[in-house]
Write a protein that holds these residues in place. Structure first.
Motif, short mmCIF file in Angstrom:
data_model
loop_
_atom_site.label_atom_id
_atom_site.label_comp_id
_atom_site.label_asym_id
_atom_site.label_seq_id
_atom_site.Cartn_x
_atom_site.Cartn_y
_atom_site.Cartn_z
N TYR A 164 -9.01 0.83 2.32
CA TYR A 164 -10.16 1.71 2.55
C TYR A 164 -10.04 2.48 3.85
O TYR A 164 -10.22 3.70 3.89
N TYR A 165 -9.72 1.79 4.95
CA TYR A 165 -9.74 2.47 6.24
C TYR A 165 -8.52 3.36 6.46
O TYR A 165 -8.62 4.39 7.14
N ILE A 166 -7.40 3.02 5.87
CA ILE A 166 -6.20 3.84 6.06
C ILE A 166 -6.22 5.08 5.15
O ILE A 166 -5.79 6.16 5.56
N HIS A 167 -6.79 4.95 3.94
CA HIS A 167 -6.67 6.03 2.97
C HIS A 167 -7.99 6.74 2.62
O HIS A 167 -7.95 7.87 2.11
N VAL A 168 -9.12 6.08 2.88
CA VAL A 168 -10.40 6.65 2.43
C VAL A 168 -11.31 7.04 3.59
O VAL A 168 -11.84 8.15 3.62
N GLY B 201 -13.21 8.45 6.50
CA GLY B 201 -13.08 9.73 7.18
C GLY B 201 -12.67 10.87 6.28
O GLY B 201 -12.71 12.04 6.69
N ASN B 202 -12.25 10.54 5.05
CA ASN B 202 -11.84 11.58 4.09
C ASN B 202 -12.85 11.74 2.96
O ASN B 202 -12.59 12.46 2.00
N GLU B 203 -13.98 11.03 3.04
CA GLU B 203 -14.97 11.10 1.98
C GLU B 203 -15.57 12.51 1.89
O GLU B 203 -15.70 13.20 2.89
N ALA B 204 -15.95 12.86 0.68
CA ALA B 204 -16.63 14.15 0.48
C ALA B 204 -18.06 14.06 1.01
O ALA B 204 -18.72 13.03 0.88
N GLY B 205 -18.52 15.12 1.61
CA GLY B 205 -19.90 15.14 2.11
C GLY B 205 -20.03 14.44 3.45
O GLY B 205 -19.06 13.99 4.05
#
Length: 371
Positions: free
Chosen positions: A255-259, A261-265
């Motif tokens: 989650y923290y490496i790939h998701v 900070g990159n979430e939509a919105g």
């Protein structure tokens, strides 16, 4: 020289959560103070909804080791602990040594949902047996699953966001605590008191983020001593029967490496704390900004890493601080006895002399820096 094993047993016999006491041998008082954590709206962040009902996390007492009979103090040391701790046991000799040899109060402040900020049921095997059996059936032959880590592992598996949210709540709490101290509203401290930090394990990671964010300039004169801490997030290895099981750790890393900070919105408030946390996730991202900060901060940071620490490895500290900064600020040590990250000074070891020497060596270096 103090016998570490004996003193560990003595202090754990004397210490009672919420009960003030005096340590005759060292002339130190242990005093407890009530703290009320801010609501989600007040601190600008939300908790996973189910966690908003955990009353222990919002109103609790924290202990302070303080020299007996002294008037209001001008300095303090904030001691921050590791991940998945359920009591202060191993930190009592640490706090006593730091207080005795620096002459400064040592504040033991619990991270959100840890120690006495967690329901007692999270530490009671009788209450955890169903969750444990479910997890063992789901992840067959996974020997990392244990009673000690099941509560945290299950919570992180449900919502890896909790790691950030818990840290963020603690960061907001520390901001309130330090403001209270610096404005003279805390009964132990004079207005303008200087606060340094002794941080272990994930407490060091939290400290790095707090110092980088430097909310309201409260950490502008703080020094930081890290023990078994300081790694970039990606290189931490939290799979341990005392910390987190393998499925939970892998989900959190993913989650923290790939998701994150990159979430939509606009999922997260992108303030200084968010940005500082983001800089500490992987070595490649924001390397220049991160290393510039630690270069500027170099005179105010010291630490000790252990050669056989597999949870917070030395190379992870190098990735976070930069190689040059690490070489000038962090000492890599090894001990001549079996130890782990979670238990660097085994109080029941047969070679008590070596454990005593190792403990005294580490904490004398911390005292020398923080005095």
């Amino acid at each position: 020289m103090m016998n570490y094993n004996e003193r560990y047993i003595e202090l754990n016999g004397l210490f009672r959560q919420g009960v003030d006491c005096h340590l005759e041998e060292t002339g130190i008082d242990i005093r407890f103070f009530r703290f009320h954590s801010l609501s989600s709206n007040e601190r600008g962040g939300t908790l996973y909804c189910a966690d908003s009902n955990i009353s222990e996390n919002f109103s609790f007492e924290y202990p302070v080791f303080t020299p007996s009979g002294k008037p209001k103090q001008e300095e303090a040391i904030l001691l921050l602990h590791g991940l998945n701790e359920r009591n202060w046991n191993k930190y009592l000799p640490w706090a006593e040594f730091l207080c005795l040899h620096t002459g400064k109060p040592v504040i033991l402040f619990p991270i959100a949902f840890h120690i006495n900020r967690a329901p007692a049921t999270w530490s009671n095997p009788r209450n955890l047996v169903n969750v444990l059996n479910f997890r063992k059936e789901k992840y067959i032959d996974d020997c990392s699953i244990s009673y000690a880590n099941i509560a945290l592992s299950d919570r992180i598996s449900q919502s890896p966001e909790r790691f950030y949210l818990s840290g963020r709540q603690t960061w907001a709490d520390l901001t309130v605590l330090i403001e209270e101290i610096k404005t003279g509203r805390h009964p132990l401290f004079k207005e303008g008191a200087k606060i340094d930090i002794f941080a272990y394990s994930i407490g060091a990671f939290l400290s790095q983020v707090a110092l980088m964010a430097n909310q309201k300039g409260l950490f502008s004169d703080s020094r930081l001593f890290m023990f078994c801490g300081g790694s970039i997030f990606r290189s931490m290895f939290g799979i341990s029967r005392n910390i987190m099981d393998k499925p939970a750790f892998e989900k959190m890393q993913q989650y923290y490496i790939h998701v994150f900070g990159n979430e939509a919105g606009s999922v997260w408030e992108r303030d200084n704390a968010f940005n500082a946390f983001l800089q500490m996730i992987t070595p490649e991202r924001f390397r220049s900004e991160r290393e510039k900060f630690f270069t500027r901060f170099r005179e105010r940071i010291r630490g000790i890493a252990l050669a056989n620490d597999f949870v917070i490895p030395y190379h992870g500290v190098q990735e976070a601080l930069g190689r040059k900064n690490t070489e000038s600020t962090i000492q890599l040590l090894d001990f001549p006895f079996q130890y782990t990250h979670e238990n660097p000074f085994p109080h029941n070891a047969k070679d008590t002399t070596s454990v005593n020497n190792a403990f005294t060596n580490v904490f004398s270096r911390a005292v020398e820096f923080l005095i």
